[in-house]
Design a protein around this motif. Structure first.
Motif, PDB file in Angstrom:
ATOM      1  N   ALA A  37       0.812  -0.973   0.020  1.00 25.06           N
ATOM      2  CA  ALA A  37      -0.075   0.058  -0.190  1.00 25.06           C
ATOM      3  C   ALA A  37       0.722   1.357   0.049  1.00 25.06           C
ATOM      4  O   ALA A  37       0.385   2.272  -0.552  1.00 25.06           O
ATOM      5  CB  ALA A  37      -0.951  -0.063   1.232  1.00 25.06           C
ATOM      6  N   LEU A  38       2.031   1.038   0.637  1.00 31.20           N
ATOM      7  CA  LEU A  38       2.999   2.318   0.578  1.00 31.20           C
ATOM      8  C   LEU A  38       3.835   2.365  -0.695  1.00 31.20           C
ATOM      9  O   LEU A  38       4.702   3.156  -0.705  1.00 31.20           O
ATOM     10  CB  LEU A  38       3.825   2.296   1.943  1.00 31.20           C
ATOM     11  CG  LEU A  38       3.126   2.435   3.101  1.00 31.20           C
ATOM     12  CD1 LEU A  38       4.032   2.094   4.285  1.00 31.20           C
ATOM     13  CD2 LEU A  38       2.618   3.887   3.143  1.00 31.20           C
ATOM     14  N   GLU A  42       6.115  -0.696  -6.639  1.00 29.74           N
ATOM     15  CA  GLU A  42       6.949   0.447  -7.529  1.00 29.74           C
ATOM     16  C   GLU A  42       8.317   0.220  -7.083  1.00 29.74           C
ATOM     17  O   GLU A  42       9.102   0.219  -8.299  1.00 29.74           O
ATOM     18  CB  GLU A  42       6.389   1.768  -7.485  1.00 29.74           C
ATOM     19  CG  GLU A  42       5.210   2.051  -7.853  1.00 29.74           C
ATOM     20  CD  GLU A  42       3.988   1.729  -6.941  1.00 29.74           C
ATOM     21  OE1 GLU A  42       3.812   2.139  -5.840  1.00 29.74           O
ATOM     22  OE2 GLU A  42       3.049   0.904  -7.420  1.00 29.74           O
ATOM     23  N   LYS A  90      11.882   4.765  -1.870  1.00 26.88           N
ATOM     24  CA  LYS A  90      11.176   5.201  -2.909  1.00 26.88           C
ATOM     25  C   LYS A  90      11.831   4.730  -4.195  1.00 26.88           C
ATOM     26  O   LYS A  90      12.972   4.493  -4.062  1.00 26.88           O
ATOM     27  CB  LYS A  90      11.197   6.856  -2.810  1.00 26.88           C
ATOM     28  CG  LYS A  90      10.491   7.054  -1.641  1.00 26.88           C
ATOM     29  CD  LYS A  90       9.558   8.203  -2.117  1.00 26.88           C
ATOM     30  CE  LYS A  90       8.712   8.527  -0.799  1.00 26.88           C
ATOM     31  NZ  LYS A  90       9.448   8.632   0.719  1.00 26.88           N
ATOM     32  N   TYR A 263      -8.946 -10.526   2.486  1.00 23.88           N
ATOM     33  CA  TYR A 263      -7.490 -10.699   2.187  1.00 23.88           C
ATOM     34  C   TYR A 263      -7.041 -11.423   1.034  1.00 23.88           C
ATOM     35  O   TYR A 263      -6.651 -12.604   0.871  1.00 23.88           O
ATOM     36  CB  TYR A 263      -6.909 -11.655   3.361  1.00 23.88           C
ATOM     37  CG  TYR A 263      -6.929 -11.074   4.925  1.00 23.88           C
ATOM     38  CD1 TYR A 263      -7.125  -9.502   4.956  1.00 23.88           C
ATOM     39  CD2 TYR A 263      -6.713 -12.090   5.848  1.00 23.88           C
ATOM     40  CE1 TYR A 263      -7.304  -9.136   6.403  1.00 23.88           C
ATOM     41  CE2 TYR A 263      -6.713 -11.184   7.360  1.00 23.88           C
ATOM     42  CZ  TYR A 263      -6.952 -10.029   7.440  1.00 23.88           C
ATOM     43  OH  TYR A 263      -6.951  -9.529   8.616  1.00 23.88           O
TER      44      TYR A 263
ATOM     45  N   LEU B 118      -9.004  -3.618   7.827  1.00 23.04           N
ATOM     46  CA  LEU B 118      -8.279  -4.136   6.456  1.00 23.04           C
ATOM     47  C   LEU B 118      -6.842  -4.633   6.658  1.00 23.04           C
ATOM     48  O   LEU B 118      -6.059  -5.234   6.056  1.00 23.04           O
ATOM     49  CB  LEU B 118      -8.089  -3.021   5.427  1.00 23.04           C
ATOM     50  CG  LEU B 118      -9.200  -2.451   4.814  1.00 23.04           C
ATOM     51  CD1 LEU B 118      -9.287  -1.195   4.110  1.00 23.04           C
ATOM     52  CD2 LEU B 118      -9.972  -3.746   3.860  1.00 23.04           C
ATOM     53  N   LEU B 123      -1.445   2.534   8.117  1.00 25.85           N
ATOM     54  CA  LEU B 123      -1.709   3.568   7.389  1.00 25.85           C
ATOM     55  C   LEU B 123      -3.032   4.351   7.835  1.00 25.85           C
ATOM     56  O   LEU B 123      -3.252   5.200   7.218  1.00 25.85           O
ATOM     57  CB  LEU B 123      -1.927   3.135   6.119  1.00 25.85           C
ATOM     58  CG  LEU B 123      -0.960   2.406   5.484  1.00 25.85           C
ATOM     59  CD1 LEU B 123      -1.365   1.748   3.892  1.00 25.85           C
ATOM     60  CD2 LEU B 123       0.246   3.010   4.901  1.00 25.85           C
ATOM     61  N   TYR B 133      -4.661   2.389  -2.233  1.00 23.00           N
ATOM     62  CA  TYR B 133      -4.956   2.827  -0.695  1.00 23.00           C
ATOM     63  C   TYR B 133      -4.540   4.146  -0.380  1.00 23.00           C
ATOM     64  O   TYR B 133      -3.567   4.751  -0.763  1.00 23.00           O
ATOM     65  CB  TYR B 133      -3.850   1.874   0.124  1.00 23.00           C
ATOM     66  CG  TYR B 133      -4.249   0.648   0.368  1.00 23.00           C
ATOM     67  CD1 TYR B 133      -4.242  -0.214  -0.768  1.00 23.00           C
ATOM     68  CD2 TYR B 133      -4.468  -0.074   1.536  1.00 23.00           C
ATOM     69  CE1 TYR B 133      -4.319  -1.732  -0.560  1.00 23.00           C
ATOM     70  CE2 TYR B 133      -4.765  -1.293   1.626  1.00 23.00           C
ATOM     71  CZ  TYR B 133      -4.577  -2.361   0.638  1.00 23.00           C
ATOM     72  OH  TYR B 133      -4.965  -3.557   0.820  1.00 23.00           O
ATOM     73  N   ASN B 136      -3.393   7.346   6.029  1.00 23.29           N
ATOM     74  CA  ASN B 136      -2.992   8.733   7.073  1.00 23.29           C
ATOM     75  C   ASN B 136      -4.281   9.757   6.631  1.00 23.29           C
ATOM     76  O   ASN B 136      -3.950  10.831   6.186  1.00 23.29           O
ATOM     77  CB  ASN B 136      -1.854   9.214   6.952  1.00 23.29           C
ATOM     78  CG  ASN B 136      -1.065   8.342   7.683  1.00 23.29           C
ATOM     79  OD1 ASN B 136      -0.931   8.245   9.034  1.00 23.29           O
ATOM     80  ND2 ASN B 136      -0.098   7.378   7.144  1.00 23.29           N
ATOM     81  N   SER B 224      -1.052   6.095  -7.660  1.00 27.05           N
ATOM     82  CA  SER B 224      -1.492   5.372  -6.654  1.00 27.05           C
ATOM     83  C   SER B 224      -0.334   5.939  -5.333  1.00 27.05           C
ATOM     84  O   SER B 224      -0.806   5.527  -4.406  1.00 27.05           O
ATOM     85  CB  SER B 224      -1.668   3.973  -6.526  1.00 27.05           C
ATOM     86  OG  SER B 224      -0.572   3.219  -7.046  1.00 27.05           O
ATOM     87  N   LYS B 225       0.733   6.063  -6.033  1.00 24.75           N
ATOM     88  CA  LYS B 225       1.797   6.498  -4.836  1.00 24.75           C
ATOM     89  C   LYS B 225       1.657   7.593  -4.168  1.00 24.75           C
ATOM     90  O   LYS B 225       2.201   7.852  -3.288  1.00 24.75           O
ATOM     91  CB  LYS B 225       3.101   6.380  -5.946  1.00 24.75           C
ATOM     92  CG  LYS B 225       4.102   5.923  -4.989  1.00 24.75           C
ATOM     93  CD  LYS B 225       5.428   5.455  -5.768  1.00 24.75           C
ATOM     94  CE  LYS B 225       5.469   5.804  -6.978  1.00 24.75           C
ATOM     95  NZ  LYS B 225       5.896   7.013  -7.515  1.00 24.75           N
ATOM     96  N   ILE B 227       0.174   8.150  -1.677  1.00 24.11           N
ATOM     97  CA  ILE B 227      -0.085   7.845  -0.611  1.00 24.11           C
ATOM     98  C   ILE B 227       1.310   8.269   0.230  1.00 24.11           C
ATOM     99  O   ILE B 227       1.236   8.666   1.251  1.00 24.11           O
ATOM    100  CB  ILE B 227      -0.207   6.507  -0.105  1.00 24.11           C
ATOM    101  CG1 ILE B 227      -1.032   5.716  -1.136  1.00 24.11           C
ATOM    102  CG2 ILE B 227      -0.852   6.183   1.291  1.00 24.11           C
ATOM    103  CD1 ILE B 227      -0.587   4.196  -1.266  1.00 24.11           C
ATOM    104  N   ALA B 228       2.353   7.880  -0.664  1.00 23.95           N
ATOM    105  CA  ALA B 228       3.585   8.180   0.169  1.00 23.95           C
ATOM    106  C   ALA B 228       3.732   9.664   0.510  1.00 23.95           C
ATOM    107  O   ALA B 228       4.090   9.985   1.477  1.00 23.95           O
ATOM    108  CB  ALA B 228       4.641   7.899  -1.103  1.00 23.95           C
ATOM    109  N   LYS B 231       1.451  10.695   3.083  1.00 24.22           N
ATOM    110  CA  LYS B 231       1.688   9.890   4.551  1.00 24.22           C
ATOM    111  C   LYS B 231       2.607  10.959   5.378  1.00 24.22           C
ATOM    112  O   LYS B 231       2.680  11.097   6.397  1.00 24.22           O
ATOM    113  CB  LYS B 231       2.524   8.598   4.338  1.00 24.22           C
ATOM    114  CG  LYS B 231       2.986   7.886   5.480  1.00 24.22           C
ATOM    115  CD  LYS B 231       3.542   6.722   5.349  1.00 24.22           C
ATOM    116  CE  LYS B 231       4.284   6.210   6.784  1.00 24.22           C
ATOM    117  NZ  LYS B 231       3.699   6.168   7.862  1.00 24.22           N
TER     118      LYS B 231
END
Lengths: 621, 237
Positions: A37-38, A42, A90, A263, B118, B123, B133, B136, B224-225, B227-228, B231
């Motif tokens: 999710a973070l 990537e 990253k 899940y 979830l 997060l 997702y 935060n 989608s990134k 979030i980073a 966050k």
């Protein structure tokens, strides 16, 4: 390839090991749900692209592993053999990691974990405080293997416990070993697994069912998911051993796993594990060449019902019925699925089995307290600095978990409570932080071990609201079959809502206690029987908060909306307009660079201005 | 749903009553809800009373008898998210879309659902839309999230078509879809602005800055990134 004897498995393992050079650099990218999710997918893609485009001077292995546990700092990347842990990586960091760390062995300071207390940067994964105080037995291999590769699992010693169990031990010996180890159910109940297995073996039936309970419904707990996502074969191996111990020589046996629909990754990885195990002859007919030991497993997904974590409800659901529990005068080990003997254990319990078989009960018993042996995985979440999954020996104190592993409370706030055991558990106050974590100790203070959710709460958490939250949750999840649970919870909730809205009466506390005890004594299943725990423990340990709500009509934590007022401090307000722009009701007016005014008649107390203001000019009273 | 497809689903599960939950999941995955006609058909094929299937469809929270919108905003109401302010996020989302949790906007674009946990507690509060997702979350971030969803579905007609077949792919679908999706130019810019303006910590060293510039050319940033970025912002509070 099907292994038809333990020797074949060993030869294959040897072959895998000789082809593996441990000194070769190895990049482990965490692919657990938190890191995904973070953005860890990537990061992985960036690694792949960079390697294929630029090439590397050294040979590397790269793995997309299961959860490493330190979800707070994801995506995590660990470079072996030097064991450098890089946090919050990253895609743009990838080139430098490859050039400097992998090729030249240089440590990249800016990607290291920084201890918030000492400000020191820590290079090695095992020295990061979050990991240092843990004892990672069940969870330890997650970072070393690709969960989709059975070869990885075999290389590190996988399925050796199975071969030992099948060829060096009788079913009775296995059961007595598990009993001696005193492995207790990790789903929360804490019932000794060996005793359950023995009863199931001795029960009358034409077929036996063995089930993995992966319906991890407790909010704030996700260790079972991470095990299935990180090391599915360890769970599977434990279950095959269990099936052998329970049914071999007595009756045919069939396996099930009941896993949450929420899940998807766990379902995907476990399905793959089952398929490859079949190919290798570790599931199916004559497992590992053991004549007459046939076992296979079916994967079933849940439908989002919390109560299905309860054994009789889960079994009803497996039969394709609504997941309603039944009174268990006759236990499910005697009459479970289709009225046949059925043995249900939690994911983590199964994953402990290969460890016990490999290392022996005495080794296992050496860890933990008198009544609780081994380790337990907790998900440490809420208002804590280091959110993540931690595996600790039983008997460790809550204080060690919260402060040494968890790094204390977020934003330097004050600790208020830790909630264990999910909706069936209770809130433990600061005065009890030195309590050892142990099935019996937690039950004594009115909470329970539960599946292992540990939610930390700080001074900004209202305990009345927490009780209300759990009761609201349980109201939605109560199946409605028995009256104490269905009606009792509803009445408790009505009173709690009233208190939170400022209409509480003095008598309410006594009413709550009476109702809570009635639910506890009279409900049909474990879900109902423990439903009052969040209420009763908050009443016991945080009574003054209830009293403040009722008498002063104030919410000390500023959570209960009806009891809170937002105001703007004209001295601190810089007139930046930020809050006025965000206010959904347009209740804030004012000009630029002049103090704003909040119109109380329009204010719906959503708190957006409070979180938006960077100058602490919005006050909550 | 097409009768043939339904037939295939039912056959795949050997017309077994024990697999009714799995069958309903498959129907819902495709239709985003359980149409009455499909339930009647399944009842007939499995030789079950419709009432029993209705009991199951209404008992389990995962199933819906009402059609759902194109974008399902799933708000996590787990304990960890709750203590970090999930109810405020949900309320703001309800206000912004003008519907309550469980409902769908009249144009069938958005639905709001809630889930008990979830397991993405690090997060929290977290909202999941499709595969993205949003972590935060705060009430103030809701609007930006909705804008992003919209931009993604408008600007990414291509995105949608390509990411959908990945759903049932065996290897990680996420990674595949991001490989193929290049975020619209405007979004990349947008993110840079956010990062530059709201970088809370002391400015990163100039070396890092340069690396950032270099690498941003190399790696396309899937949206989608975000979030980073989000966050980082949340962490400051």
């Amino acid at each position: 390839m099907r292994f038809s004897s333990p020797a074949e498995l060993e030869r294959y393992r040897e072959k895998l090991r000789t082809g593996y050079d441990p000194s070769q650099p190895y990049i482990a990218i965490c692919g657990g749900t938190g890191c995904l999710a973070l953005g860890s997918a990537e990061v992985r893609q960036a690694f792949e692209e960079a390697i294929s485009k630029n090439g590397l001077k050294v040979k590397v292995r790269m793995k997309f592993t299961g959860c490493h546990g330190f979800c707070e700092k994801g995506p995590l990347v660990v470079i072996h053999p030097q064991e450098n842990l890089y946090v919050s990586v990253k895609p743009k960091d990838v080139l430098e990691i490859l050039e400097k760390t992998v090729e030249q062995g240089e440590v990249l300071e800016n990607l290291l974990y920084k201890d918030p207390l000492t400000k020191e940067k820590i290079a090695r994964e095992s020295e990061v405080p979050f990991y240092k105080h843990q004892k990672r037995l069940v969870f330890g291999m997650n970072g070393m293997i690709d969960p989709q590769s059975i070869d990885d699992y075999i290389r590190i010693g996988g399925y050796s416990a199975l071969s030992k169990a099948l060829y060096q031990m009788s079913p009775e010996q296995i059961i007595s070993e598990v009993k001696k180890a005193n492995l207790r159910g990790r789903g929360g109940g804490g019932f000794p697994a060996g005793v359950k297995w023995e009863t199931c073996r001795e029960a009358h039936g034409d077929i036996r069912y063995v089930i993995i309970n992966a319906d991890e419904g407790d909010p704030g707990a996700y260790m079972d998911r991470s095990l299935l996502e990180g090391n599915p074969h360890s769970v599977l191996e434990g279950m095959i051993i269990g099936a052998y111990a329970i049914a071999y020589g007595v009756s045919p046996v069939q396996g099930y796993i009941y896993v949450r629909h929420e899940y998807p990754l766990a379902v995907q990885y476990f399905t793959k594990a089952v398929e490859t195990a079949r190919k290798y002859g570790l599931l199916g007919k004559n497992i590992l060449g053991k004549e007459g030991f046939n076992f296979d497993i079916q994967i079933n997904q849940g439908g989002g019902a919390f109560v299905c974590g309860e054994s009789s409800a889960l079994m009803a659901s497996l039969e394709g019925k609504p997941g309603e529990p039944r009174a268990k005068y006759v236990h499910t080990v005697h009459k479970g699925i289709y009225n046949q003997p059925s043995n249900l254990n939690n994911v983590e319990t199964w994953a402990n089995v290969p460890l016990i078989i490999n290392n022996g009960a005495d080794w296992y018993r050496a860890m933990g307290t008198e009544g609780s042996k081994g380790t337990k995985i907790f998900s440490l979440v809420g208002k804590i600095n280091n959110t993540g999954l931690v595996e600790v020996p039983m008997g460790i104190t809550l204080r060690e978990i919260v402060y040494e592993i968890g790094g204390g409370i977020r934003g330097g706030k004050k600790f208020k409570a830790v909630q264990t055991g999910g909706p069936s558990g209770g809130c433990i106050p600061e005065s009890m932080l030195d309590l050892p974590v142990d099935y019996d100790e937690l039950t004594k203070v009115g909470s329970m071990m539960g599946s292992g959710g540990m939610i930390v709460m700080d001074e900004d958490t209202c305990m009345v609201d927490v009780a209300r939250y759990f009761l609201d949750f349980l109201k939605g999840e109560s199946c409605g079959k028995c009256t104490p649970c269905r009606e009792g919870i509803k009445q408790v909730l009505t009173i709690l809502n009233r208190i939170c809205e400022g209409g509480g009466e003095e008598k309410d506390l006594a009413r709550l206690e009476e109702l809570g005890n009635a639910i506890h004594d009279c409900a049909l299943c474990a879900l109902g029987g423990t439903a009052a725990n969040p209420l009763l423990t908050t009443l016991k340990y945080f009574r003054s908060e209830y009293e403040t709500h009722i008498r002063d009509k104030k919410c000390p934590a500023g959570v209960c909306r009806a009891l809170v007022v937002y105001e703007i401090d004209a001295e601190k307000c810089t007139g930046c307009m930020a809050c006025a722009k965000q206010c959904p009701q347009n209740a804030i007016t004012g000009e630029k660079k002049k103090p704003h005014i909040l119109d109380q008649s329009k204010c719906i107390k959503c708190g957006i201005c409070y979180t938006t203001c960077k100058f602490d000019a919005v006050i909550r009273k | 749903m097409d009768k043939k497809e339904l037939e295939q689903i039912v056959e795949r599960y050997n017309r077994s009553q024990g697999q009714i939950i799995a069958i309903l999941h498959e129907i819902q995955d495709q239709e985003r809800y359980l149409p009455e006609n499909d339930l009647r058909y399944v009842a007939e094929k499995l030789n079950m009373p419709v009432a029993q299937i209705y009991h199951i469809a209404t008992f389990y929270k995962a199933f819906s008898l009402k059609p759902k919108g194109r974008h399902i905003c799933n708000v996590c109401m787990g304990t960890a998210c709750h203590v970090r302010g999930a109810p405020l996020v949900l309320e703001e989302l309800e206000r912004k879309l003008g519907i309550k949790a469980g409902d769908t906007t009249p144009d069938m674009e958005y639905s709001i659902t809630t889930v008990n946990c979830l397991g993405a507690c690090a997060l929290g509060p977290v909202v999941v839309v499709g595969k993205d997702y949003y972590g935060n979350m705060t009430p103030a971030k809701v609007e930006r999230m909705l804008k992003e969803i919209k931009a993604k579905s408008n600007g990414g007609a291509k995105t949608k078509v390509q990411s959908e077949p990945d759903e049932d792919d065996d290897s990680t679908g996420e990674e595949k879809s991001t490989q193929e999706i290049t975020a619209p130019q405007s979004e990349v810019k947008n993110e840079k602005v956010v990062e530059a303006k709201e970088e809370p910590e002391p400015k990163p060293s100039s070396v890092k800055k340069e690396r950032e510039k270099k690498s941003s050319k190399k790696f396309s940033k899937p949206s989608s990134k975000k979030i980073a970025g989000a966050k980082k912002k949340g962490g400051k509070k």
